[in-house]
Write an enzyme that holds these catalytic residues in place. Structure first.
Site, PDB file in Angstrom:
ATOM      1  N   GLY A  32     -12.477  -4.387   0.691  1.00 34.37           N
ATOM      2  CA  GLY A  32     -13.893  -4.022   0.785  1.00 34.37           C
ATOM      3  C   GLY A  32     -14.299  -3.066  -0.332  1.00 34.37           C
ATOM      4  O   GLY A  32     -15.358  -3.235  -0.957  1.00 34.37           O
TER       5      GLY A  32
ATOM      6  N   ARG B  37       0.831  -1.218   0.000  1.00 35.41           N
ATOM      7  CA  ARG B  37       0.000   0.000   0.000  1.00 35.41           C
ATOM      8  C   ARG B  37       0.862   1.263   0.000  1.00 35.41           C
ATOM      9  O   ARG B  37       0.505   2.265  -0.623  1.00 35.41           O
ATOM     10  CB  ARG B  37      -0.949   0.001   1.212  1.00 35.41           C
ATOM     11  CG  ARG B  37      -2.187  -0.830   0.964  1.00 35.41           C
ATOM     12  CD  ARG B  37      -3.207  -0.739   2.072  1.00 35.41           C
ATOM     13  NE  ARG B  37      -4.428  -1.422   1.650  1.00 35.41           N
ATOM     14  CZ  ARG B  37      -5.385  -1.840   2.445  1.00 35.41           C
ATOM     15  NH1 ARG B  37      -5.293  -1.644   3.753  1.00 35.41           N
ATOM     16  NH2 ARG B  37      -6.449  -2.436   1.970  1.00 35.41           N
TER      17      ARG B  37
ATOM     18  N   LYS C 101     -12.873  -9.573   8.520  1.00 32.14           N
ATOM     19  CA  LYS C 101     -13.792  -8.426   8.692  1.00 32.14           C
ATOM     20  C   LYS C 101     -15.218  -8.860   8.345  1.00 32.14           C
ATOM     21  O   LYS C 101     -15.802  -8.412   7.345  1.00 32.14           O
ATOM     22  CB  LYS C 101     -13.354  -7.275   7.801  1.00 32.14           C
ATOM     23  CG  LYS C 101     -12.101  -6.562   8.306  1.00 32.14           C
ATOM     24  CD  LYS C 101     -11.772  -5.387   7.410  1.00 32.14           C
ATOM     25  CE  LYS C 101     -10.557  -4.641   7.918  1.00 32.14           C
ATOM     26  NZ  LYS C 101     -10.119  -3.610   6.976  1.00 32.14           N
TER      27      LYS C 101
ATOM     28  N   GLY D 180      -5.606  -5.402   1.942  1.00 33.44           N
ATOM     29  CA  GLY D 180      -4.300  -5.248   2.585  1.00 33.44           C
ATOM     30  C   GLY D 180      -3.675  -6.593   2.938  1.00 33.44           C
ATOM     31  O   GLY D 180      -2.518  -6.874   2.611  1.00 33.44           O
TER      32      GLY D 180
HETATM   33  N1  LIG Z   1     -10.167 -18.779  10.289  1.00 34.08           N
HETATM   34  C1  LIG Z   1      -9.671 -17.606  10.677  1.00 34.08           C
HETATM   35  N2  LIG Z   1      -9.700 -17.248  11.978  1.00 34.08           N
HETATM   36  C2  LIG Z   1      -9.183 -16.054  12.361  1.00 34.08           C
HETATM   37  N3  LIG Z   1      -8.661 -15.136  11.546  1.00 34.08           N
HETATM   38  C3  LIG Z   1      -8.632 -15.442  10.240  1.00 34.08           C
HETATM   39  C4  LIG Z   1      -9.128 -16.676   9.747  1.00 34.08           C
HETATM   40  N4  LIG Z   1      -8.952 -16.674   8.399  1.00 34.08           N
HETATM   41  C5  LIG Z   1      -8.379 -15.514   8.079  1.00 34.08           C
HETATM   42  N5  LIG Z   1      -8.166 -14.745   9.164  1.00 34.08           N
HETATM   43  C6  LIG Z   1      -7.527 -13.432   9.266  1.00 34.08           C
HETATM   44  O1  LIG Z   1      -8.138 -12.520   8.377  1.00 34.08           O
HETATM   45  C7  LIG Z   1      -7.267 -11.400   8.256  1.00 34.08           C
HETATM   46  C8  LIG Z   1      -7.502 -10.696   6.953  1.00 34.08           C
HETATM   47  O2  LIG Z   1      -8.852 -10.316   6.834  1.00 34.08           O
HETATM   48  P1  LIG Z   1      -9.352  -9.000   6.095  1.00 34.08           P
HETATM   49  O3  LIG Z   1      -8.854  -7.783   6.804  1.00 34.08           O
HETATM   50  O4  LIG Z   1     -10.815  -9.135   5.935  1.00 34.08           O
HETATM   51  O5  LIG Z   1      -8.605  -9.120   4.671  1.00 34.08           O
HETATM   52  P2  LIG Z   1      -8.083  -7.954   3.698  1.00 34.08           P
HETATM   53  O6  LIG Z   1      -7.202  -7.021   4.496  1.00 34.08           O
HETATM   54  O7  LIG Z   1      -7.330  -8.658   2.630  1.00 34.08           O
HETATM   55  O8  LIG Z   1      -9.311  -7.253   3.199  1.00 34.08           O
HETATM   56  C9  LIG Z   1      -5.874 -11.951   8.432  1.00 34.08           C
HETATM   57  O9  LIG Z   1      -5.223 -11.245   9.449  1.00 34.08           O
HETATM   58  C10 LIG Z   1      -6.083 -13.424   8.806  1.00 34.08           C
HETATM   59  O10 LIG Z   1      -5.268 -13.862   9.867  1.00 34.08           O
HETATM   60  O1  LIG Z   2      -7.833  -2.191   5.050  1.00 36.46           O
HETATM   61  C1  LIG Z   2      -8.841  -1.693   4.528  1.00 36.46           C
HETATM   62  O2  LIG Z   2      -9.802  -2.419   3.906  1.00 36.46           O
HETATM   63  P1  LIG Z   2      -9.685  -3.984   3.487  1.00 36.46           P
HETATM   64  O3  LIG Z   2      -9.413  -4.810   4.735  1.00 36.46           O
HETATM   65  O4  LIG Z   2     -11.036  -4.270   2.928  1.00 36.46           O
HETATM   66  O5  LIG Z   2      -8.600  -4.124   2.486  1.00 36.46           O
HETATM   67  C2  LIG Z   2      -9.087  -0.208   4.493  1.00 36.46           C
HETATM   68  O6  LIG Z   2      -8.014   0.486   5.081  1.00 36.46           O
HETATM   69  C3  LIG Z   2     -10.399   0.147   5.192  1.00 36.46           C
HETATM   70  O7  LIG Z   2     -10.306  -0.165   6.565  1.00 36.46           O
HETATM   71  P2  LIG Z   2     -11.653  -0.374   7.419  1.00 36.46           P
HETATM   72  O8  LIG Z   2     -12.314  -1.650   6.920  1.00 36.46           O
HETATM   73  O9  LIG Z   2     -11.222  -0.464   8.860  1.00 36.46           O
HETATM   74  O10 LIG Z   2     -12.537   0.824   7.157  1.00 36.46           O
END
Ligand SMILES: Nc1ncnc2c1ncn2[C@@H]1O[C@H](COP(=O)(O)OP(=O)(O)O)[C@@H](O)[C@H]1O
Ligand SMILES: O=C(OP(=O)(O)O)[C@H](O)COP(=O)(O)O
Length: 400
Positions: A379, A38, A199, A356
């Site tokens: 997201g 990023r 998330k 991320g």
């Molecule tokens: N089964 C699980 N239990 C707990 N955490 C998990 C599990 N699968 C994935 N994760 C966690 O999800 C996190 C990423 O999720 P998210 O923020 O939604 O993805 P991104 O940043 O790519 O949008 C990682 O830190 C990973 O450790």
């Molecule tokens: O990491 C982000 O989104 P992502 O986990 O969907 O990639 C953005 O910085 C938005 O963060 P937020 O979901 O806490 O608003």
């Protein structure tokens, strides 16, 4: 493409205070930034503005500190990573508004770069409070939004500011939208979506629309547990949002009605502790011990994901299939990522992934370069895919 002004429209900025919204919500492990994608993506905007003599004032959020200062969510350690990527001194201000910050900005010379503390240390940020947006605006003459990955948030620094200052899209904002339009504007079918990660509450709603747009949806990671629990499967101590069971059930119904195959894990890798070296075992998804957590999807589930990847012409992926930061819970994500990369290289699949942690996971698997396109956004990218208007992008367009 949205009709917004870009840096090409921004002239005579030497000495001007340019407030630049970037996304520095980067993965951190043991206090260090573990993936700098990023930062690398916003570097061209920062460097361009700095080389044109602007006072470059960076605004960003980190984590979800709930509207008050939280040392664990400080951007100060991230400033060093930004400095290292830019190979340029990055100063740091301990607040994003207020007199000491205004004084620090007054002392900046043209070309200087200053990172402001986490905007989410103020309640007004997420509420898009006009007074807070005004306080931010007082520090700038011009606003540049380069945080595509936060453009789905209607917050003061991502949306409100665009109504208060002359507003421009940064280079990454522009490039992301162009690349997504090119890669996914008219996606080749069948389209497979893979959604995992942690998330759950902020992403589950968008699955309702996504199932209407794609031919199959694989759900993994923490997101899968909420669906498993909703259909009555024991998930033990896994990350799970039981109060979202109704939403999950509704999405399953919507998927069936839309003809979207919804693919849930059939096995899982479970452990009692989430730490390196913790004892783990693979179990059938209907046999998760009540004192264990599902930390990855199992090998049979990976086989199913790979079969779907073989059938798909396009895959969109956000959220790792497991807690990939700690071995062996990276296995499913790495295996599926390698399979998708292989099919992409063979010319059989268009693969677009974002988020991320997803980008960090693809880098960990060593295949980020092989994907057709890797977005910084998770997201925001899925909401764009749903066909939703992103408030951060809309506000820039309305400023034209
Ligand atoms: N089964 C699980 N239990 C707990 N955490 C998990 C599990 N699968 C994935 N994760 C966690 O999800 C996190 C990423 O999720 P998210 O923020 O939604 O993805 P991104 O940043 O790519 O949008 C990682 O830190 C990973 O450790
Ligand atoms: O990491 C982000 O989104 P992502 O986990 O969907 O990639 C953005 O910085 C938005 O963060 P937020 O979901 O806490 O608003």
């Amino acid at each position: 493409m949205p009709d917004f002004k870009t840096l090409d429209d921004l002239n005579d900025i030497a000495g001007k205070r340019v407030l630049v919204r970037v996304d520095l919500n980067v993965p951190v492990k043991d206090g260090k930034v573990s993936d700098t994608t990023r930062i690398e993506r916003v570097a061209p905007t920062i460097q361009e503005l700095s080389s044109k003599g602007a006072k470059v004032i960076l605004m960003a959020h980190f984590g979800r500190p709930k509207g008050k200062p939280d040392p664990a969510a400080s951007l100060e350690p991230i400033a060093y990573a930004v400095e290292s990527v830019l190979d340029h001194r990055v100063h740091f201000a301990k607040d994003c508004i207020g007199t000491p910050t205004a004084n620090a900005i007054n002392e900046m010379a043209g070309g200087d770069i200053l990172l402001l503390e986490n905007t989410r240390f103020h309640e007004g940020e997420e509420k898009n409070d006009p007074d807070f947006a005004k306080a931010l605006a007082e520090n700038g003459d011009v606003y540049v939004n380069d945080a595509f990955s936060a453009a789905h948030r209607a917050h003061a620094s991502t949306e409100g500011l665009a109504h208060l200052l002359p507003a421009y899209a940064g280079r990454t904002m522009q490039a992301e939208l162009e690349a997504l339009e090119k890669g996914l504007g008219k996606p080749a079918k069948p389209v497979l979506a893979i959604v995992g990660g942690a998330k759950v509450s902020t992403k589950i709603d968008l699955l309702m629309n996504l199932v209407k747009k794609v031919d199959a949806l694989v759900i993994g990671g923490g997101m899968a547990n909420t669906f498993l629990a909703a259909r009555g499967t024991e998930v033990g101590k896994s990350l799970c949002e039981h109060d979202l069971a109704q939403t999950a059930k509704q999405i399953m119904i919507e998927a069936a009605e839309s003809g979207c195959a919804l693919v849930l894990p059939v096995d899982g890798v479970v452990a009692r502790e989430f730490k390196a070296g913790a004892e783990s075992e693979t179990v059938d998804i209907e046999s998760v011990p009540s004192d264990a957590m599902i930390l990855d999807v199992g090998p049979k589930s990976v086989e199913k994901v790979n079969e779907w990847l073989d059938r798909a012409d396009t895959v969109v992926w956000n959220g790792p299939l497991g807690a990939f930061e700690i071995e062996p819970f990276d296995a499913a994500t790495v295996a599926a990522a390698k399979h998708a990369a292989h099919r992409t290289i063979e010319g059989l699949l268009v693969s677009v992934a974002g988020g991320g942690d997803t980008v960090a996971a693809l880098n960990h698997a060593g295949v980020a370069e092989e994907f057709s396109y890797v977005s910084t956004a998770g997201g925001a990218f899925l909401e764009w895919m749903e066909g939703k208007k992103l408030p951060g992008v809309e506000a820039l367009s309305n400023n034209r």
